[in-house]
Design an enzyme around this catalytic site. Sequence first.
Site, PDB file in Angstrom:
ATOM      1  N   ALA A  83       0.843  -1.200   0.000  1.00  0.00           N
ATOM      2  CA  ALA A  83       0.000   0.000   0.000  1.00  0.00           C
ATOM      3  C   ALA A  83       0.875   1.246   0.000  1.00  0.00           C
ATOM      4  O   ALA A  83       1.706   1.428   0.888  1.00  0.00           O
ATOM      5  CB  ALA A  83      -0.896  -0.005   1.242  1.00  0.00           C
ATOM      6  N   THR A 126      11.552   0.637  -3.190  1.00  0.00           N
ATOM      7  CA  THR A 126      11.857   1.062  -4.551  1.00  0.00           C
ATOM      8  C   THR A 126      13.330   1.443  -4.716  1.00  0.00           C
ATOM      9  O   THR A 126      13.960   1.908  -3.753  1.00  0.00           O
ATOM     10  CB  THR A 126      10.974   2.273  -4.922  1.00  0.00           C
ATOM     11  N   ASP A 127      13.819   1.303  -5.941  1.00  0.00           N
ATOM     12  CA  ASP A 127      15.201   1.739  -6.219  1.00  0.00           C
ATOM     13  C   ASP A 127      15.348   3.254  -6.112  1.00  0.00           C
ATOM     14  O   ASP A 127      16.458   3.783  -6.039  1.00  0.00           O
ATOM     15  CB  ASP A 127      15.673   1.251  -7.598  1.00  0.00           C
ATOM     16  N   GLU A 128      14.205   3.975  -6.086  1.00  0.00           N
ATOM     17  CA  GLU A 128      14.284   5.442  -6.064  1.00  0.00           C
ATOM     18  C   GLU A 128      14.826   5.980  -4.745  1.00  0.00           C
ATOM     19  O   GLU A 128      15.200   7.144  -4.665  1.00  0.00           O
ATOM     20  CB  GLU A 128      12.911   6.049  -6.367  1.00  0.00           C
ATOM     21  N   TYR A 150       7.998  11.644  -3.339  1.00  0.00           N
ATOM     22  CA  TYR A 150       7.632  10.227  -3.328  1.00  0.00           C
ATOM     23  C   TYR A 150       8.789   9.380  -2.780  1.00  0.00           C
ATOM     24  O   TYR A 150       8.616   8.569  -1.852  1.00  0.00           O
ATOM     25  CB  TYR A 150       7.250   9.746  -4.743  1.00  0.00           C
ATOM     26  N   LYS A 154       9.118   6.996   0.679  1.00  0.00           N
ATOM     27  CA  LYS A 154       9.455   5.566   0.697  1.00  0.00           C
ATOM     28  C   LYS A 154      10.717   5.322   1.535  1.00  0.00           C
ATOM     29  O   LYS A 154      10.823   4.317   2.241  1.00  0.00           O
ATOM     30  CB  LYS A 154       9.647   5.031  -0.733  1.00  0.00           C
ATOM     31  N   GLY A 275      13.509  17.923 -11.144  1.00  0.00           N
ATOM     32  CA  GLY A 275      14.348  17.003 -10.355  1.00  0.00           C
ATOM     33  C   GLY A 275      14.370  15.586 -10.899  1.00  0.00           C
ATOM     34  O   GLY A 275      14.643  14.631 -10.169  1.00  0.00           O
TER      35      GLY A 275
HETATM   36  O1  DAU Z   1      11.897   2.822 -10.009  1.00  0.00           O
HETATM   37  C1  DAU Z   1      10.770   2.289  -9.365  1.00  0.00           C
HETATM   38  C2  DAU Z   1       9.699   3.325  -9.441  1.00  0.00           C
HETATM   39  O2  DAU Z   1       9.235   3.328 -10.788  1.00  0.00           O
HETATM   40  C3  DAU Z   1       8.530   3.105  -8.478  1.00  0.00           C
HETATM   41  O3  DAU Z   1       8.990   3.213  -7.185  1.00  0.00           O
HETATM   42  C4  DAU Z   1       7.458   4.169  -8.732  1.00  0.00           C
HETATM   43  O4  DAU Z   1       6.350   3.943  -7.896  1.00  0.00           O
HETATM   44  C5  DAU Z   1       7.041   4.120 -10.173  1.00  0.00           C
HETATM   45  O5  DAU Z   1       6.114   5.164 -10.420  1.00  0.00           O
HETATM   46  C6  DAU Z   1       8.251   4.269 -11.088  1.00  0.00           C
HETATM   47  O6  DAU Z   1       8.773   5.608 -11.033  1.00  0.00           O
HETATM   48  P1  DAU Z   1       9.249   6.367 -12.364  1.00  0.00           P
HETATM   49  O7  DAU Z   1       9.206   7.811 -12.110  1.00  0.00           O
HETATM   50  O8  DAU Z   1      10.524   5.800 -12.876  1.00  0.00           O
HETATM   51  O9  DAU Z   1       8.064   5.865 -13.366  1.00  0.00           O
HETATM   52  P2  DAU Z   1       7.231   6.625 -14.483  1.00  0.00           P
HETATM   53  O10 DAU Z   1       6.473   5.587 -15.208  1.00  0.00           O
HETATM   54  O11 DAU Z   1       6.495   7.795 -13.940  1.00  0.00           O
HETATM   55  O12 DAU Z   1       8.365   7.194 -15.438  1.00  0.00           O
HETATM   56  C7  DAU Z   1       9.322   6.341 -16.045  1.00  0.00           C
HETATM   57  C8  DAU Z   1      10.248   7.207 -16.872  1.00  0.00           C
HETATM   58  O13 DAU Z   1       9.503   7.798 -17.959  1.00  0.00           O
HETATM   59  C9  DAU Z   1      10.834   8.369 -16.106  1.00  0.00           C
HETATM   60  O14 DAU Z   1      12.156   8.601 -16.562  1.00  0.00           O
HETATM   61  C10 DAU Z   1       9.945   9.556 -16.475  1.00  0.00           C
HETATM   62  C11 DAU Z   1       9.535   9.227 -17.905  1.00  0.00           C
HETATM   63  N1  DAU Z   1       8.200   9.727 -18.293  1.00  0.00           N
HETATM   64  C12 DAU Z   1       7.137   9.437 -17.467  1.00  0.00           C
HETATM   65  C13 DAU Z   1       5.867   9.845 -17.775  1.00  0.00           C
HETATM   66  C14 DAU Z   1       4.707   9.549 -16.865  1.00  0.00           C
HETATM   67  C15 DAU Z   1       8.005  10.394 -19.485  1.00  0.00           C
HETATM   68  O15 DAU Z   1       8.962  10.628 -20.254  1.00  0.00           O
HETATM   69  N2  DAU Z   1       6.739  10.805 -19.800  1.00  0.00           N
HETATM   70  C16 DAU Z   1       5.662  10.566 -18.999  1.00  0.00           C
HETATM   71  O16 DAU Z   1       4.545  10.996 -19.358  1.00  0.00           O
END
Ligand code: DAU
Length: 335
Positions: A83, A126-128, A150, A154, A275
């Site tokens: 969660a 998470t790796d973040e 976020y 975590k 960021g």
């Molecule tokens: O690394 C694990 C993490 O992965 C988890 O802890 C998070 O809950 C999960 O949301 C995810 O985080 P990210 O920020 O890496 O995931 P996201 O899908 O938002 O974005 C992945 C990559 O794509 C990131 O470099 C940002 C980019 N992006 C994201 C979105 C939503 C885009 O270029 N365009 C977009 O519209």
Amino acid sequence: MQNILVTGGAGFIGSHFIRYLLREYPSYKIVNLDALRYSGNLDNLRDIEGDPRYTFVQGDICDAEKVDEVMGEHEIDALVNFAAETHVDRSLMEAGSFIQTDVYGTYILLEAARKYQVERYHQVSTDEVYGQVLEGSSLETDPLLTRSPYAASKAGADLMCHAYFVSFNIPVTITRGSNNIGPYQYPEKVIPLFITNAIDDLPLPLYGDGRQMRDYQYVSDHCEGIDVVLHRGQPGEVYNLGTEVETFNIDMARMILKLLGKPESLIQHVRDRPGHDRRYSLNCDKIKALGWRSRHTFEQALEKTVQWYVDNEWWWRKIKSGEYMEYYSRQYEGR
Ligand code: DAU
């Protein structure tokens, strides 16, 4: 370990994990406690709804009374916490709910784990929490240098878990996973967002130069890793969990378009995420020493995922309306 409480089990990874446990451990009873906020969705669990070994309870992990009631009534002896508020972009708009659910909610669960003396409390992290890693790969002992609200929430939860292990001897384990992909992922995350937009010939909003890297793992591989740590990990220990292969976002976008037979002109570079972490990279030697291996390459994982969204419009079309569209315009309009 027989009666397992999975929190956040109506979300993407949690729902896969419940299905996985029911398949792998016929004697286990699973209770799913989920608040059903915007990304919690009982459609994710439709196929197991009638399983007598599975119980759903709607409730918030921040609600100590509700958590206590579930723990007592179902004689819970292990707890796996999925969660969380998880979307980085939303945490940049509003961080309070992240601190509330991810940090305070974890504390409530740890208190329950302490009262009911569970055999295991497992925290899905998470790796973040390591922050961006421009070179090399993160070890579990590396400092937590979070850069988004976020990730900071975590990391706070991870530290609370460690504190409960040290102070109260709660048998806590933590996995720090890389990005997951697969069926039932809420389409705010980049891969389902790009796939569903591409199906509809809508632009794919790529942040900045698109040269950020992520390690995208298939969700069932992640579930197997959590299972390995739940049953064979050492209390008090953290385990990184990913494929150790990173892909540029721009390449990921091109691959999706290719799989769907759509033109690259759909890629639209938009203003970068503030960021924005350019790269995460995990060293996964520690979990591999427990016998775990990732089964899918990125290409295989992506192909399966694209196919699922093509075949399951019933699932995502109804999500892409209402609250989702409000968020979408706040997030992308004028970008
Ligand atoms: O690394 C694990 C993490 O992965 C988890 O802890 C998070 O809950 C999960 O949301 C995810 O985080 P990210 O920020 O890496 O995931 P996201 O899908 O938002 O974005 C992945 C990559 O794509 C990131 O470099 C940002 C980019 N992006 C994201 C979105 C939503 C885009 O270029 N365009 C977009 O519209």
